[in-house]
Design a protein around this motif. Structure first.
Motif, short mmCIF file in Angstrom:
data_model
loop_
_atom_site.label_atom_id
_atom_site.label_comp_id
_atom_site.label_asym_id
_atom_site.label_seq_id
_atom_site.Cartn_x
_atom_site.Cartn_y
_atom_site.Cartn_z
N MET A 34 0.72 -1.32 0.09
CA MET A 34 -0.32 0.01 -0.01
C MET A 34 0.98 1.31 0.00
N ALA A 35 0.38 2.43 -0.75
CA ALA A 35 1.18 3.66 -0.61
C ALA A 35 0.48 4.72 -0.64
N TRP A 36 1.03 5.74 -0.38
CA TRP A 36 0.42 7.21 -0.60
C TRP A 36 1.18 7.78 -1.61
N PHE A 37 0.53 8.59 -2.47
CA PHE A 37 1.10 9.37 -3.32
C PHE A 37 0.30 11.00 -3.12
N GLY A 42 -0.57 21.75 -10.72
CA GLY A 42 0.70 22.14 -11.80
C GLY A 42 1.53 20.95 -11.56
N MET A 43 1.58 20.15 -10.79
CA MET A 43 2.72 19.05 -10.70
C MET A 43 2.50 17.73 -10.99
N GLU A 44 3.46 16.99 -11.12
CA GLU A 44 3.03 15.60 -11.33
C GLU A 44 3.01 14.95 -10.17
N ARG A 45 2.27 13.76 -10.06
CA ARG A 45 1.74 13.02 -9.08
C ARG A 45 3.23 12.42 -8.55
N GLU A 46 3.36 12.47 -7.19
CA GLU A 46 4.72 12.02 -6.62
C GLU A 46 4.45 10.99 -5.55
N PHE A 47 5.33 10.20 -5.34
CA PHE A 47 5.30 9.02 -4.35
C PHE A 47 5.59 9.63 -3.02
N VAL A 48 4.98 9.28 -2.04
CA VAL A 48 5.27 9.82 -0.70
C VAL A 48 5.49 8.69 0.49
N ALA A 49 4.86 7.57 0.30
CA ALA A 49 5.37 6.52 1.34
C ALA A 49 4.68 5.25 0.82
N GLU A 50 5.26 4.27 1.44
CA GLU A 50 5.11 2.81 0.84
C GLU A 50 4.89 1.85 2.36
N ASP A 62 11.94 11.67 0.34
CA ASP A 62 12.95 12.20 1.45
C ASP A 62 12.39 13.35 2.11
N SER A 63 11.54 14.02 1.63
CA SER A 63 11.19 15.47 1.99
C SER A 63 10.09 15.03 3.24
N VAL A 64 9.49 13.91 3.40
CA VAL A 64 8.65 13.84 4.36
C VAL A 64 9.19 12.92 5.38
N LYS A 65 10.52 12.18 5.32
CA LYS A 65 11.28 11.31 6.35
C LYS A 65 11.12 12.34 7.58
N GLY A 66 10.67 11.48 8.84
CA GLY A 66 10.93 12.18 10.16
C GLY A 66 9.53 12.95 10.44
N ARG A 67 8.84 13.09 9.36
CA ARG A 67 7.38 14.01 9.67
C ARG A 67 6.18 12.99 9.25
N PHE A 68 6.25 12.10 8.48
CA PHE A 68 5.00 11.30 8.12
C PHE A 68 5.27 9.94 8.52
N MET A 83 0.49 12.67 9.31
CA MET A 83 1.35 13.64 9.03
C MET A 83 1.56 14.77 10.13
N ASN A 84 2.87 15.02 10.49
CA ASN A 84 3.06 15.91 11.61
C ASN A 84 3.88 17.06 10.91
N SER A 85 4.14 17.83 11.57
CA SER A 85 5.03 19.26 11.24
C SER A 85 4.67 19.65 9.83
#
Length: 122
Positions: A34-37, A42-50, A62-68, A83-85
């Motif tokens: 399972m994953a979140w994108f 105006g941006m392409e869909r991007e991977f968040v977490a799996e 990388d941009s969500v590590k330690g926060r999500f 999702m924190n911070s």
């Protein structure tokens, strides 16, 4: 077929927290990665977490590590994204996705939800 329905989006101030939920139905949930994108305007869909079916493998952009934090409850057929911070740049439509393979950030998922809007104000 797997049906995915997201919930929990909304408007939050920078620094705040939100918890997204994704309810799955259809085929046995426990066999899917399972994953979140997310997709910002105006941006392409991007991977968040799996997360793997057992929960022992988790990957983050990388941009969500330690926060999500991604988690799942196979008994409830649900996956979550805490999702924190939160930052204004986290503003996007967040999509839940499922796939019978790993690394959903690289290979397209098999199923998608309809998305839930997250807006972070500065």
């Amino acid at each position: 077929q797997v049906q995915l329905v997201e919930s929990g989006g909304g408007l939050v101030q920078a620094g705040g927290s939100l918890r997204l939920s994704c309810a799955a139905s259809g085929r046995p949930f426990g066999y899917y990665f399972m994953a979140w994108f997310r997709q910002a305007p105006g941006m392409e869909r991007e991977f968040v977490a799996e997360i793997s079916w057992s929960g022992d493998i988790r990957r983050y952009e990388d941009s969500v590590k330690g926060r999500f934090t991604i988690a799942r409850d196979n008994a409830k057929n649900a996956v979550y994204l805490q999702m924190n911070s939160l930052k204004p740049e986290d503003t996007a439509v967040y999509y839940c996705a499922a796939g019978a393979h790993a690394r959903l950030g690289s290979a397209p998922p098999d199923y998608w939800g309809q998305g839930t809007q997250v807006t972070v104000s500065s």
